[in-house]
Enzyme design. Structure first.
Site, PDB file in Angstrom:
ATOM      1  N   PRO A   1       0.847  -1.186   0.000  1.00  0.00           N
ATOM      2  CA  PRO A   1       0.000   0.000   0.000  1.00  0.00           C
ATOM      3  C   PRO A   1       0.885   1.239   0.000  1.00  0.00           C
ATOM      4  CG  PRO A   1      -0.064  -1.110   2.153  1.00  0.00           C
ATOM      5  CD  PRO A   1       0.815  -1.930   1.265  1.00  0.00           C
ATOM      6  N   MET A   2       0.645   2.170  -0.914  1.00  0.00           N
ATOM      7  CA  MET A   2       1.442   3.407  -0.929  1.00  0.00           C
ATOM      8  C   MET A   2       0.538   4.586  -1.272  1.00  0.00           C
ATOM      9  SD  MET A   2       5.105   2.419  -2.659  1.00  0.00           S
ATOM     10  CE  MET A   2       4.489   1.346  -3.955  1.00  0.00           C
TER      11      MET A   2
ATOM     12  N   CYS B   1       2.058   3.040   9.771  1.00  0.00           N
ATOM     13  CA  CYS B   1       2.387   4.352   9.216  1.00  0.00           C
ATOM     14  C   CYS B   1       3.108   5.205  10.268  1.00  0.00           C
ATOM     15  CB  CYS B   1       1.112   5.062   8.746  1.00  0.00           C
ATOM     16  SG  CYS B   1       1.482   6.714   8.139  1.00  0.00           S
TER      17      CYS B   1
ATOM     18  N   LYS C   1      -0.680  -4.930   8.489  1.00  0.00           N
ATOM     19  CA  LYS C   1       0.666  -4.502   8.072  1.00  0.00           C
ATOM     20  C   LYS C   1       1.230  -3.643   9.197  1.00  0.00           C
ATOM     21  CE  LYS C   1       3.278  -2.187   4.480  1.00  0.00           C
ATOM     22  NZ  LYS C   1       3.528  -0.810   4.948  1.00  0.00           N
TER      23      LYS C   1
ATOM     24  N   ASN D   1       8.763  -7.192   4.293  1.00  0.00           N
ATOM     25  CA  ASN D   1       8.709  -5.917   3.578  1.00  0.00           C
ATOM     26  C   ASN D   1       9.874  -5.023   4.015  1.00  0.00           C
ATOM     27  OD1 ASN D   1       7.088  -2.853   4.068  1.00  0.00           O
ATOM     28  ND2 ASN D   1       7.467  -3.657   2.026  1.00  0.00           N
ATOM     29  N   GLY D   2      10.359  -4.270   3.037  1.00  0.00           N
ATOM     30  CA  GLY D   2      11.410  -3.299   3.315  1.00  0.00           C
ATOM     31  C   GLY D   2      12.664  -3.564   2.509  1.00  0.00           C
ATOM     32  N   ASP D   3      12.900  -2.658   1.534  1.00  0.00           N
ATOM     33  CA  ASP D   3      14.152  -2.657   0.766  1.00  0.00           C
ATOM     34  C   ASP D   3      14.294  -3.794  -0.245  1.00  0.00           C
ATOM     35  OD1 ASP D   3      14.639  -0.546   2.432  1.00  0.00           O
ATOM     36  OD2 ASP D   3      16.325  -1.454   3.491  1.00  0.00           O
TER      37      ASP D   3
ATOM     38  N   ARG E   1       8.683   0.705  -2.922  1.00  0.00           N
ATOM     39  CA  ARG E   1       9.359   1.714  -3.731  1.00  0.00           C
ATOM     40  C   ARG E   1       9.962   1.188  -5.030  1.00  0.00           C
ATOM     41  NH1 ARG E   1      12.696   3.790   1.271  1.00  0.00           N
ATOM     42  NH2 ARG E   1      12.445   1.574   1.681  1.00  0.00           N
TER      43      ARG E   1
HETATM   44  C1  LIG Z   1       5.106   7.017  -1.180  1.00  0.00           C
HETATM   45  C2  LIG Z   1       4.828   5.985  -0.120  1.00  0.00           C
HETATM   46  C3  LIG Z   1       3.568   5.883   0.423  1.00  0.00           C
HETATM   47  C4  LIG Z   1       3.297   4.912   1.402  1.00  0.00           C
HETATM   48  N1  LIG Z   1       2.022   4.773   1.868  1.00  0.00           N
HETATM   49  C5  LIG Z   1       1.716   3.730   2.683  1.00  0.00           C
HETATM   50  C6  LIG Z   1       0.364   3.425   3.015  1.00  0.00           C
HETATM   51  O1  LIG Z   1      -0.586   4.095   2.579  1.00  0.00           O
HETATM   52  N2  LIG Z   1       0.145   2.369   3.833  1.00  0.00           N
HETATM   53  C7  LIG Z   1       1.163   1.576   4.328  1.00  0.00           C
HETATM   54  O2  LIG Z   1       0.909   0.611   5.048  1.00  0.00           O
HETATM   55  N3  LIG Z   1       2.440   1.846   4.010  1.00  0.00           N
HETATM   56  C8  LIG Z   1       2.728   2.869   3.188  1.00  0.00           C
HETATM   57  N4  LIG Z   1       4.022   3.061   2.793  1.00  0.00           N
HETATM   58  C9  LIG Z   1       5.062   2.129   3.241  1.00  0.00           C
HETATM   59  C10 LIG Z   1       5.233   0.988   2.223  1.00  0.00           C
HETATM   60  O3  LIG Z   1       4.051   0.215   2.114  1.00  0.00           O
HETATM   61  C11 LIG Z   1       6.390   0.071   2.615  1.00  0.00           C
HETATM   62  O4  LIG Z   1       6.119  -0.474   3.878  1.00  0.00           O
HETATM   63  C12 LIG Z   1       7.723   0.796   2.675  1.00  0.00           C
HETATM   64  O5  LIG Z   1       7.898   1.658   1.576  1.00  0.00           O
HETATM   65  C13 LIG Z   1       8.888  -0.207   2.718  1.00  0.00           C
HETATM   66  O6  LIG Z   1       8.872  -1.045   1.589  1.00  0.00           O
HETATM   67  P1  LIG Z   1       9.843  -0.789   0.310  1.00  0.00           P
HETATM   68  O7  LIG Z   1      11.239  -0.709   0.830  1.00  0.00           O
HETATM   69  O8  LIG Z   1       9.605  -1.965  -0.586  1.00  0.00           O
HETATM   70  O9  LIG Z   1       9.410   0.510  -0.288  1.00  0.00           O
HETATM   71  C14 LIG Z   1       4.325   4.054   1.863  1.00  0.00           C
HETATM   72  C15 LIG Z   1       5.604   4.184   1.322  1.00  0.00           C
HETATM   73  C16 LIG Z   1       5.872   5.127   0.339  1.00  0.00           C
HETATM   74  C17 LIG Z   1       7.259   5.211  -0.246  1.00  0.00           C
END
Ligand SMILES: Cc1cc2nc3c(=O)[nH]c(=O)nc-3n(C[C@H](O)[C@H](O)[C@H](O)COP(=O)(O)O)c2cc1C
Length: 331
Positions: free
Chosen positions: A18-19, A102, A141, A204-206, A229
């Site tokens: 979710p982003m 969050c 999450k 999740n993460g990176d 990301r």
């Molecule tokens: C632009 C952006 C918006 C995000 N919005 C949410 C969100 O609405 N809900 C949520 O649970 N996490 C949100 N996240 C966190 C991501 O879901 C994820 O946990 C975090 O980016 C780490 O994963 P990654 O390294 O694959 O990006 C957001 C992250 C980014 C970069």
């Protein structure tokens, strides 16, 4: 095979994270086409939903082609969360996800998102009540903990499972870390290694290379990878990971034609869904990545990210194809 409730999500599923302002229907559709096994909406405020705030309600839109899809909500007030479950259910998702991760101040200060990591009993009781309130699978999450001194994720995950949570996605950072440092997957593996755990544990993460996804599967033994990301402006990431799992080799990066086609469809779908102004504005953040690595691209990028009229943006795509059609992207 991983299962979220009764939903079979395949072996080591790749989940679109979710982003906010990113995981909207057009982007989810592109990720789905490129191999995402489960997609989540951006987080939606339960307080916004119960007040029928137009912005929150619009985020409930989902499409058949993206299933299985989870709608993510956040909040800390039981009545609002339960009423939100009813509203969310009416829009027909496959999964309801609760955001307990969050880190943003305006969310945390209300005790929601990662704020709830300071009150694990409330986190568990909210989850329990929501599970009881719907037939849909509830997933969570979250992050490792509030800070380094309060990482109790093994115990927390077990308690969430015991009240009926059907899967848990864990971002390997604490709230105090925000997005700094490296994600730590070791505590996530500890959650998975707990012999009492039987629900899927997604890491999740990176995860930004196929190799890292493979590590998450083979070294850390997790049930799936949630990707954020690395997919922004690059929905092909899901396909690349799957190709790597299957063959041990990297597939060719998308060609310029494929990138322009994707950017074009992304913008078209965004305009269809939220209208010209918002569609043009909110798709901008993806273009840098769609066209990453092209030298002397600034002028084209500026046109894409500053034009308010979609005709100009579409024209910029055509110009890019014309000017760099033969460009060979490297991995
Ligand atoms: C632009 C952006 C918006 C995000 N919005 C949410 C969100 O609405 N809900 C949520 O649970 N996490 C949100 N996240 C966190 C991501 O879901 C994820 O946990 C975090 O980016 C780490 O994963 P990654 O390294 O694959 O990006 C957001 C992250 C980014 C970069």
């Amino acid at each position: 095979m991983a299962k979220i409730g009764d939903i079979d999500v395949g072996e080591f599923p790749l989940l679109l994270a979710p982003m906010e302002d990113v995981s909207d229907p057009p982007f989810r559709a592109l990720c789905k086409e490129q191999g995402a096994d489960v997609v989540y909406t951006e987080f939606i405020s339960s307080e916004g939903l119960i007040r029928d705030a137009a912005k929150s309600v619009m985020k409930l839109d989902i499409y058949e082609k993206e299933r299985p899809v989870g709608i993510q909500i956040f909040g800390a007030i039981l009545e609002s969360m339960l009423r939100s479950v009813e509203i969310v259910e009416a829009s027909g998702p496959d999964i309801i996800d609760i955001n307990f991760g969050c880190p943003v101040k305006k969310v945390v200060s209300k005790g929601a998102g990662a704020g709830i990591l300071k009150d694990i009993d409330l986190m568990v009781s909210l989850t329990k009540a929501m599970v009881k309130h719907t037939k849909l699978p509830i997933t969570v999450k979250t992050r490792l903990g509030w800070d380094d001194d309060s990482i109790k994720i093994v115990e927390v995950a077990e308690r969430l499972q015991d009240v009926g949570c059907k899967a848990i996605s864990i971002h390997g950072r604490t709230r105090a870390q925000m997005y700094k440092g490296e994600a730590n997957w070791h505590p996530i593996a500890e959650v998975k290694n707990n012999s009492r755990m039987h629900i899927p544990v997604f890491g999740n993460g990176d995860v930004d290379t196929p190799e890292k996804a493979m590590l998450m599967r083979d070294k850390f033994g997790l049930d799936g990878a949630m990707i954020g990301r690395a997919s922004i402006g690059y929905p092909w990431f899901f396909k690349e990971v799957k190709h790597f799992f299957k063959t041990g080799t990297h597939c060719e990066p998308p060609t310029m034609q494929e990138r322009v086609d994707a950017a074009r469809r992304h913008l078209e779908m965004a305009i269809d869904w939220k209208g010209e102004t918002l569609g043009v504005f909110e798709t901008r953040r993806h273009y840098t990545n769609y066209f990453k690595g092209i030298p002397h691209f600034k002028e084209h990028r500026m046109k894409m990210v500053t034009s308010d009229d979609s005709t100009d943006v579409f024209a910029a795509f055509d110009e890019v194809l014309e000017a760099f059609g033969d460009f060979e992207f490297s991995r």
